[in-house]
Design a protein around this motif. Sequence first.
Motif, short mmCIF file in Angstrom:
data_model
loop_
_atom_site.label_atom_id
_atom_site.label_comp_id
_atom_site.label_asym_id
_atom_site.label_seq_id
_atom_site.Cartn_x
_atom_site.Cartn_y
_atom_site.Cartn_z
N CYS A 17 -3.07 -24.41 4.09
CA CYS A 17 -3.78 -25.19 4.20
C CYS A 17 -4.97 -25.52 5.28
CB CYS A 17 -2.69 -26.28 4.58
SG CYS A 17 -1.15 -26.24 3.23
N CYS B 280 4.98 -27.54 -0.15
CA CYS B 280 5.31 -27.34 1.25
C CYS B 280 4.74 -28.47 1.89
CB CYS B 280 5.02 -25.81 1.57
SG CYS B 280 5.29 -25.57 3.42
N CYS C 159 4.22 -28.40 8.16
CA CYS C 159 3.50 -28.82 9.09
C CYS C 159 2.60 -30.10 8.65
CB CYS C 159 2.94 -27.63 9.69
SG CYS C 159 1.81 -26.67 8.58
N GLU D 240 3.04 -21.28 10.46
CA GLU D 240 4.26 -21.55 9.62
C GLU D 240 4.05 -21.03 8.33
OE1 GLU D 240 2.66 -23.95 11.49
OE2 GLU D 240 3.90 -25.13 12.33
N CYS D 241 2.86 -20.71 7.65
CA CYS D 241 2.74 -20.28 6.41
C CYS D 241 3.37 -18.48 6.32
CB CYS D 241 1.55 -20.10 5.89
SG CYS D 241 0.62 -21.75 5.77
S1 SF4 Z 1 -0.06 -24.91 6.11
FE1 SF4 Z 1 1.72 -23.44 5.20
S2 SF4 Z 1 3.46 -24.17 6.22
FE2 SF4 Z 1 2.10 -25.71 6.48
S3 SF4 Z 1 2.35 -27.41 5.09
FE3 SF4 Z 1 0.68 -25.97 4.24
S4 SF4 Z 1 1.87 -24.45 3.05
FE4 SF4 Z 1 3.25 -25.33 4.30
#
Ligand code: SF4
Length: 147
Positions: free
Chosen positions: A93, A19, A22, A108-109
């Motif tokens: 993250c 992913c 963001c 977002e996760c």
């Molecule tokens: S924080 Fe969550 S939504 Fe954003 S890049 Fe990482 S895994 Fe993806």
Amino acid sequence: MNKDSCSSLDSLLADVRACRACAPHLPLGPRPIVRAGADARILIVGQAPGARVHASGIPWDDASGDRLRNWLGIDAATFHDESRFAIIPMGFCYPGRGNGGDKPPRRECAQLWLDSLLGKLPDIQLTLLIGQYAQRHFLGASQGFAD
Ligand code: SF4
């Protein structure tokens, strides 16, 4: 747990780890830190990785993890056994530093991944909600995430 369920979870985890949703908001870039085995019985939902966990790639690889393992009465090997413990933070993250500490987990996760992951963990019998973001999401109004 049958083989199809395992491969389905593995496929989803591969998608999560790729992913970049963001990425522009993450000072050290995306590095989703999530662990789960399809047979896991205990789910730990924390906040988001700190800089140390981002560097190591190992969830709860810090002083708070030591305190949590001490509180649970288990050693690190047991804690990191994916067939026992699923470790899924509210933000996967490292979100960077804000005023007075790390920023809140990225919202977002939960929007993109959380329900899908939980749907592939049918054997969870105990969920530990650690911190205000996990507790708000699971127990009350969802608020307080990073914009
Ligand atoms: S924080 Fe969550 S939504 Fe954003 S890049 Fe990482 S895994 Fe993806």
